[in-house]
Design an enzyme around this catalytic site. Structure first.
Site, PDB file in Angstrom:
ATOM      1  CG  ASP A   1       8.305  10.566  12.940  1.00  0.00           C
ATOM      2  OD1 ASP A   1       8.464  11.754  12.598  1.00  0.00           O
ATOM      3  OD2 ASP A   1       8.843   9.620  12.348  1.00  0.00           O
TER       4      ASP A   1
ATOM      5  CG  ASN B   1       5.157   7.647   9.787  1.00  0.00           C
ATOM      6  OD1 ASN B   1       5.960   6.986   9.159  1.00  0.00           O
ATOM      7  ND2 ASN B   1       5.514   8.550  10.675  1.00  0.00           N
TER       8      ASN B   1
ATOM      9  CG  ASP C   1       7.508   4.658  11.930  1.00  0.00           C
ATOM     10  OD1 ASP C   1       8.136   3.856  12.648  1.00  0.00           O
ATOM     11  OD2 ASP C   1       8.026   5.669  11.432  1.00  0.00           O
TER      12      ASP C   1
ATOM     13  CB  ALA D   1      -0.917  -0.003   1.218  1.00  0.00           C
TER      14      ALA D   1
END
Length: 186
Positions: free
Chosen positions: A115, A120, A133, A79
């Protein structure tokens, strides 16, 4: 839903003096312990947030120094990250709203990603995302920096969507999320 979980492994416990010194001095024992703590944190965060309904991968198996999580693919390939799509991104408004909803779920469960950015967030379909993540995720009760990290996460997401023409009211979202009265956005 707001959920709480107990630690899943013994290495998640707060290090004692000896262990803390070993981590600080970066001894081989300290490096192994630090890796174990980091690994355990990511697994615990993923399980907590998944149980709360957040769009995060399911942890399928946990080993001593590794874990296996759900794999996402579209059209036979891994993905794509939102950052890889940019102008090709469909349903930006829905994805923005869903991402902010996930940030709210994280926060309600005592977690800040730490983050979060378009790198992410995986694009699974026009109406499905997955946030990945989490090794740098922070528990609200564990750090005085969590509000700053939350603000950075929201800023990163809103900046990305504003560049695509989206309407992200960053301050409004943060004010409602951090409202002492318990009012929430989304």
């Amino acid at each position: 839903a707001v959920l709480r979980t107990a630690p899943i492994t013994s290495c998640e416990q707060s290090p004692h003096r000896r262990e803390a010194r070993a981590i600080k001095n970066k001894t081989s024992f300290g490096r192994r312990l630090n890796e174990c703590l980091w690994h355990s944190l990511e697994v615990r965060m993923l399980r907590l947030l998944r149980a709360a309904g957040a769009d995060v991968p399911e942890v399928l198996a946990v080993g001593e120094q590794s874990f296996v999580m759900e794999y996402y693919e579209t059209e036979g390939r891994a993905a794509p990250r939102l950052a890889d799509l940019r102008s090709e991104l469909l349903h930006c408004d829905w994805i923005l709203k869903r991402t902010l909803w996930n940030i709210k779920v994280f926060f309600e469960n005592g977690v800040v990603h730490g983050d979060l950015s378009p790198y992410n967030i995986l694009y699974l379909s026009p109406e499905q995302i997955a946030i990945i993540d989490f090794p740098q995720a922070v528990e609200l009760k564990m750090s005085a920096l969590t509000v700053d990290l939350l603000k950075r996460d929201v800023h990163n997401v809103c900046s990305f969507f504003r560049r695509l023409g989206g309407d992200c009211e960053e301050e409004k979202f943060l004010n409602k999320l951090l409202d002492k009265e318990g009012n929430h956005y989304c």
